[in-house]
Design an enzyme around this catalytic site. Sequence first.
Site, PDB file in Angstrom:
ATOM      1  CE  LYS A 129      -4.380  -1.762   1.405  1.00 59.24           C
ATOM      2  NZ  LYS A 129      -5.616  -1.639   2.144  1.00 59.24           N
ATOM      3  CE  LYS A 173      -6.465  -7.398  -1.595  1.00 60.58           C
ATOM      4  NZ  LYS A 173      -7.012  -7.097  -0.271  1.00 60.58           N
ATOM      5  CE  LYS A 230     -13.724  -2.421   0.718  1.00 61.38           C
ATOM      6  NZ  LYS A 230     -12.494  -2.557   1.512  1.00 61.38           N
TER       7      LYS A 230
END
Length: 332
Positions: free
Chosen positions: A111, A194, A197
């Site tokens: 991230k 993956k 969102k």
Amino acid sequence: MDRIFSGVQPTGNLHLGNYLGAIRNWVTLQADYECIYCVVDLHAITVAQDPDELRASTREVAASLLAAGIDAKTSILFNQSQVSAHAELAWIFNCVARLGWLNRMTQFKEKAGKNRENASVGLYAYPNLMAADVLAYKATHVPVGEDQKQHLELCRDIAQAFNSQYGVEFFPLTEPLIFGEATRVMSLRDGTSKMSKSDSSDNTRINLTDPPDLIAKKIRRAKTDPEPLPGSPEGLETRPEAANLIGIFAALCNDSVEDTCRRFDGAQFSKFKEELADLAIAELAPITTEMQRLMDDPAYVDSVLRDGAERARGLAAPIVQEAQEIVGFLTS
Ligand code: AQP
């Protein structure tokens, strides 16, 4: 009765990965466990969020959970920021966890990306807050997707370190519950990353808010390879996109990947995708409809979260107070 805690971030629409990897299992587990489910807005702000969007997403995610079958009467459903015990215990865990442990967390690396110096301290300490979420309730089990396994190992390390530092047997060693045929649903456009969102392309995921024709279109356009489908799971080993779609199919019809391969042995993707789209629409359309109904009644959703927060506070406050006493804080 064993106690479950799990959470989901209000960082956008929930997708099929959240649903198959976690939320559908949360619904099933309600029959056998005391369940506490949380919309984790404190976690959401570890990356920048627009305040109005965060509020809207929190309601929308809560509505999705209710629409998917979370029963707010028997289970507890609330948003994290309404229960201060999470942040209070997280501070203690910030002082128990070691930098070296957090340095190993792969989600932070993913991230934070290349610009790590610019990532928030909150993003780095995210797993400590997650441990506090779970241990503020002394939860025995946490149902999650595969991606959260490492964070739950850290949660056990923190519980163990706290117990040993203070010479107590206070926090349990919580077990992850990772089950089903779709514990890691991948992007529809890249079978090696993956479904998420926050992916900038909406075509990579199926959202719980997508209407049936959009679900069918996204599945039709999902990336595949030129070979027909294999008759056994071994044939999927070097075919990430085919493996992903077969896994989704198996999970949706509660079947094994092995049986699903046998069923589509030698079939072309076009025929398989048609059946997959029908299956996904049959499962998701009733949830979408119910969710839209709930979104038209925000006062009801807010009242569920308020009631859940009150019940959650009642469970967490005495546990966190005892932890504070163990640490040596003077509590009144
Ligand atoms: N692709 C996935 N396959 C299976 N399970 C998944 N989960 C998330 N993505 C998948 C599981 O869903 C639960 C809630 O996840 P989250 O919203 O708290 O955070 P996340 O794992 O970071 O999910 P996203 O969609 O990738 O969100 P963003 O983009 O905001 O980071 C968890 O149990 C998770 O395992």
